[in-house]
Design a protein around this motif. Structure first.
Motif, PDB file in Angstrom:
ATOM      1  N   ALA A  53      28.306  26.326  27.799  1.00  0.00           N
ATOM      2  CA  ALA A  53      28.350  26.757  26.547  1.00  0.00           C
ATOM      3  C   ALA A  53      28.981  28.141  25.905  1.00  0.00           C
ATOM      4  N   GLU A  54      29.064  28.154  24.192  1.00  0.00           N
ATOM      5  CA  GLU A  54      29.085  29.329  23.805  1.00  0.00           C
ATOM      6  C   GLU A  54      28.129  30.111  24.079  1.00  0.00           C
ATOM      7  N   PRO A  55      27.536  31.446  23.686  1.00  0.00           N
ATOM      8  CA  PRO A  55      26.266  31.954  23.237  1.00  0.00           C
ATOM      9  C   PRO A  55      25.527  31.988  21.468  1.00  0.00           C
ATOM     10  N   VAL A  56      25.071  31.556  22.102  1.00  0.00           N
ATOM     11  CA  VAL A  56      23.422  31.199  20.862  1.00  0.00           C
ATOM     12  C   VAL A  56      22.715  32.300  20.381  1.00  0.00           C
ATOM     13  N   GLU A  57      22.137  32.757  19.162  1.00  0.00           N
ATOM     14  CA  GLU A  57      20.605  33.308  19.423  1.00  0.00           C
ATOM     15  C   GLU A  57      20.206  32.235  18.250  1.00  0.00           C
ATOM     16  N   LEU A  58      18.537  32.068  18.904  1.00  0.00           N
ATOM     17  CA  LEU A  58      18.219  31.520  17.578  1.00  0.00           C
ATOM     18  C   LEU A  58      17.133  32.534  17.294  1.00  0.00           C
ATOM     19  N   ARG A  59      16.592  31.891  16.552  1.00  0.00           N
ATOM     20  CA  ARG A  59      15.130  33.516  15.156  1.00  0.00           C
ATOM     21  C   ARG A  59      13.733  32.233  15.597  1.00  0.00           C
ATOM     22  N   ILE A  60      12.348  32.214  16.055  1.00  0.00           N
ATOM     23  CA  ILE A  60      11.297  31.516  15.597  1.00  0.00           C
ATOM     24  C   ILE A  60      10.545  31.829  14.837  1.00  0.00           C
ATOM     25  N   MET A  61       9.868  31.439  14.079  1.00  0.00           N
ATOM     26  CA  MET A  61       8.720  32.444  13.830  1.00  0.00           C
ATOM     27  C   MET A  61       7.421  31.418  13.476  1.00  0.00           C
ATOM     28  N   TRP A  62       6.764  31.788  14.032  1.00  0.00           N
ATOM     29  CA  TRP A  62       5.340  31.642  13.934  1.00  0.00           C
ATOM     30  C   TRP A  62       3.947  32.526  13.089  1.00  0.00           C
ATOM     31  N   TRP A  63       2.832  31.705  13.340  1.00  0.00           N
ATOM     32  CA  TRP A  63       1.636  32.411  12.924  1.00  0.00           C
ATOM     33  C   TRP A  63       0.360  32.200  14.097  1.00  0.00           C
ATOM     34  N   GLY A  64      -0.310  33.316  14.185  1.00  0.00           N
ATOM     35  CA  GLY A  64      -1.603  33.624  14.611  1.00  0.00           C
ATOM     36  C   GLY A  64      -1.728  35.277  15.434  1.00  0.00           C
ATOM     37  N   ASP A  65      -2.632  35.193  15.940  1.00  0.00           N
ATOM     38  CA  ASP A  65      -2.799  36.589  17.292  1.00  0.00           C
ATOM     39  C   ASP A  65      -2.091  36.849  17.798  1.00  0.00           C
ATOM     40  N   GLN A  66      -2.558  38.209  18.795  1.00  0.00           N
ATOM     41  CA  GLN A  66      -1.586  38.769  19.663  1.00  0.00           C
ATOM     42  C   GLN A  66      -1.288  37.220  21.058  1.00  0.00           C
ATOM     43  N   LYS A  67      -2.468  36.898  21.095  1.00  0.00           N
ATOM     44  CA  LYS A  67      -2.873  35.955  22.602  1.00  0.00           C
ATOM     45  C   LYS A  67      -1.309  35.516  22.101  1.00  0.00           C
ATOM     46  N   ARG A  68      -1.910  34.542  21.372  1.00  0.00           N
ATOM     47  CA  ARG A  68      -0.482  32.975  20.777  1.00  0.00           C
ATOM     48  C   ARG A  68       0.617  33.967  20.831  1.00  0.00           C
ATOM     49  N   ALA A  69       0.859  35.003  20.363  1.00  0.00           N
ATOM     50  CA  ALA A  69       2.535  35.643  20.737  1.00  0.00           C
ATOM     51  C   ALA A  69       2.720  36.421  21.854  1.00  0.00           C
ATOM     52  N   ASP A  70       1.953  36.679  22.798  1.00  0.00           N
ATOM     53  CA  ASP A  70       1.878  36.676  24.441  1.00  0.00           C
ATOM     54  C   ASP A  70       2.815  35.840  24.874  1.00  0.00           C
ATOM     55  N   ARG A  71       1.522  33.790  24.684  1.00  0.00           N
ATOM     56  CA  ARG A  71       1.777  33.354  25.725  1.00  0.00           C
ATOM     57  C   ARG A  71       3.416  32.137  24.689  1.00  0.00           C
ATOM     58  N   THR A  72       3.740  32.666  23.403  1.00  0.00           N
ATOM     59  CA  THR A  72       4.492  31.785  23.101  1.00  0.00           C
ATOM     60  C   THR A  72       6.381  32.607  23.870  1.00  0.00           C
ATOM     61  N   ASN A  73       6.438  34.171  23.508  1.00  0.00           N
ATOM     62  CA  ASN A  73       7.205  34.335  24.247  1.00  0.00           C
ATOM     63  C   ASN A  73       6.900  34.224  25.555  1.00  0.00           C
ATOM     64  N   GLU A  74       6.198  34.120  26.650  1.00  0.00           N
ATOM     65  CA  GLU A  74       6.555  34.130  27.950  1.00  0.00           C
ATOM     66  C   GLU A  74       7.411  32.664  28.124  1.00  0.00           C
ATOM     67  N   ALA A  75       6.912  31.403  26.660  1.00  0.00           N
ATOM     68  CA  ALA A  75       7.351  30.060  27.174  1.00  0.00           C
ATOM     69  C   ALA A  75       9.236  30.289  26.677  1.00  0.00           C
ATOM     70  N   LEU A  76       9.083  31.224  25.651  1.00  0.00           N
ATOM     71  CA  LEU A  76      10.635  31.188  25.386  1.00  0.00           C
ATOM     72  C   LEU A  76      11.336  32.099  26.399  1.00  0.00           C
ATOM     73  N   ARG A  77      10.439  33.125  27.354  1.00  0.00           N
ATOM     74  CA  ARG A  77      11.077  33.661  28.200  1.00  0.00           C
ATOM     75  C   ARG A  77      12.167  32.380  29.244  1.00  0.00           C
ATOM     76  N   LYS A  78      11.043  31.837  29.625  1.00  0.00           N
ATOM     77  CA  LYS A  78      11.544  30.639  30.361  1.00  0.00           C
ATOM     78  C   LYS A  78      12.185  29.612  30.002  1.00  0.00           C
ATOM     79  N   PHE A  79      12.416  29.187  28.612  1.00  0.00           N
ATOM     80  CA  PHE A  79      13.451  28.541  27.737  1.00  0.00           C
ATOM     81  C   PHE A  79      14.831  29.193  28.074  1.00  0.00           C
ATOM     82  N   GLU A  80      14.970  30.322  28.029  1.00  0.00           N
ATOM     83  CA  GLU A  80      15.954  31.109  27.881  1.00  0.00           C
ATOM     84  C   GLU A  80      16.028  31.085  29.455  1.00  0.00           C
ATOM     85  N   GLU A  81      15.750  31.382  30.688  1.00  0.00           N
ATOM     86  CA  GLU A  81      16.367  30.856  31.980  1.00  0.00           C
ATOM     87  C   GLU A  81      16.600  29.579  32.080  1.00  0.00           C
TER      88      GLU A  81
END
Length: 452
Positions: A53-81
């Motif tokens: 498919a055509e390239p798509v960019e999504l933005r996502i926003m959440w609240w929380g601390d750095q630990k939550r951010a690290d987990r969330t970003n890791e999950a998002l990178r896996k989604f990109e894979e």
């Protein structure tokens, strides 16, 4: 016959297009995501299609601390894979400033494609800013294994507008070591509010002035207290407040008497050491024996204290505990997103994908699908086992004593601020309970009427 220059040019373009097609077919298909090549094992069925498919960019926003951010970003990178054509840009903010930031972006038309909401989802549904997800169910969005109560929670005015990202059940976190030092038995499921008041006072007296039986959770606990009496904060079906002034006065009076008896954290200490701030919590410092807590918060507290914490059901009222297996927070799409199908795909990944479940864990609550819960139970640590055991007990209790799903009233942010202010005014002696509750209720009615 001699060809014209335009004809030669057309042939050259066709040949170039054919060469590009051949090259793409033989190449690795790197796409725009962080992954490359063939989608990872375990990717859902849409991965192969999205790779083309055509390239798509999504933005996502959440609240929380750095630990939550690290987990969330890791999950998002896996989604990109798994979806190489989709790039996901994440951003987060502390809970205190998150909704101000989100509201500013919504007002300017620059909101993320996906953003997290909590019990205030009603406010955003009323504003008409949430993406209707029904057209994508059974296609990009798989809800077949999602708890029915969670689907119901995200369905507002007949439209699916919200996908719970985690579920929890509120309960009383108990410091077992403090009870041991006081020589007192641990509280058990089935206790009542008289027990809670007595135990709070007793443990404070036995352990000295620097230790308190409980945090003051007048604000966070009132909806539970109301449901224990057949009422609720907000009657969603009839679009009206679900309680009267006298109901609030009973609840405020209970806490006022407990505070005067000495079993509750003082107002000054509660302000300087708010229970929602784990780094400052008196539970973590071993100065508070009990507090109302969502099950998904137990781990963050237990990680910072050597004393073992347990979870006990909330004291019962006439109709039971009033606690249900409920959504902790979840994902909603922006109604103006240019990529609604990809938004639905990201939500489906969040609740159904084993890799996502392993990365995200119980940070936002236990998974909302049974398969992912079973997956995490297999390798659950000691704290996670406490959480799973507790939520299972709540689930069993709700089967015998069902309660309606809780929604925050419209204008919840303003309402919550009024509630907090009222508790402090009463706590610091600026108003008595009767006057404080009268002003609180009248203010609540005004906020509700301005936002419904």
């Amino acid at each position: 016959m001699r060809q014209s220059r335009s004809a030669k040019k057309g042939m050259a373009i066709s040949a170039l297009a054919l060469l590009m097609t051949f090259t793409a077919a033989c190449g690795g298909g790197t796409g725009t995501g962080s992954g490359s090549g063939t989608p990872a094992a375990g990717a859902d069925a849409g991965a192969k299609d999205s790779a083309k498919a055509e390239p798509v960019e999504l933005r996502i926003m959440w609240w929380g601390d750095q630990k939550r951010a690290d987990r969330t970003n890791e999950a998002l990178r896996k989604f990109e894979e798994k979806h190489p054509n989709i790039k996901v840009v994440g951003e987060f903010a502390p809970s205190t400033g998150y909704f101000d930031k989100l509201n500013t972006q919504l007002a300017s038309g620059t909101a993320p494609d996906v953003f997290f909401l909590g019990g205030n989802v009603v406010d955003y549904a009323n504003k008409g800013v949430l993406l209707e997800l029904d057209p994508y169910v059974g296609k990009e969005l798989n809800l077949t294994d999602m708890d029915k109560s969670m689907i119901q929670y995200g369905t507002l005015k007949g439209k699916l507008l919200h996908i719970s990202a985690g579920a929890n059940a509120r309960g009383i976190a108990v410091n077992t070591e403090l009870f041991k030092k006081a020589g007192m038995p641990l509280p058990q499921d089935g206790w009542n509010w008289e027990d809670y008041a007595r135990i709070s006072k007793e443990i404070s007296e036995k352990l000295g002035k620097d230790v308190f039986g409980t945090y003051n959770f007048t604000v966070d606990g009132m909806d539970i207290y109301l449901k224990q009496r057949g009422k609720q904060l907000y009657d969603m079906d009839n679009a009206k407040l679900g309680f009267e002034q006298k109901d609030a006065e009973e609840w405020f009076s209970l806490w006022d008497s407990m505070s005067k008896a000495g079993g509750v954290v003082t107002p000054a200490l509660q302000v300087s050491n708010p229970p929602a701030d784990t780094s400052k919590s008196l539970v973590v410092t071993g100065k508070v024996a009990m507090s109302l807590m969502a099950s998904n918060q137990l781990g963050a507290h237990q990680n910072l204290i050597p004393d073992k914490l347990a979870l006990v059901q909330v004291p019962r009222g006439p109709k039971g505990t009033g606690v249900v297996f409920e959504s902790s927070q979840g994902l909603s799409g922006y109604s103006k997103t240019k990529h609604p199908k990809e938004v639905a795909m990201l939500m489906s990944y969040w609740i159904n994908d084993p890799d996502a479940a392993k990365i995200l864990g119980n940070d936002r609550g236990v998974p909302v699908t049974s398969k992912m819960r079973d997956l995490l139970k297999q390798n659950a640590g000691e704290v996670e086992k406490v959480i799973y055991d507790y939520t299972s007990r709540v689930s069993a209790a709700v089967n015998k004593e069902p309660f309606a799903i809780s929604y925050n009233p419209p204008g919840f942010t303003e309402y919550n601020k009024l509630f907090e202010t009222t508790v402090q005014e009463i706590g610091f002696g600026k108003k008595d309970v009767k006057k404080g509750v009268e002003d609180f209720y009248n203010g609540t009615v005004k906020i509700f009427n301005n936002n419904k």
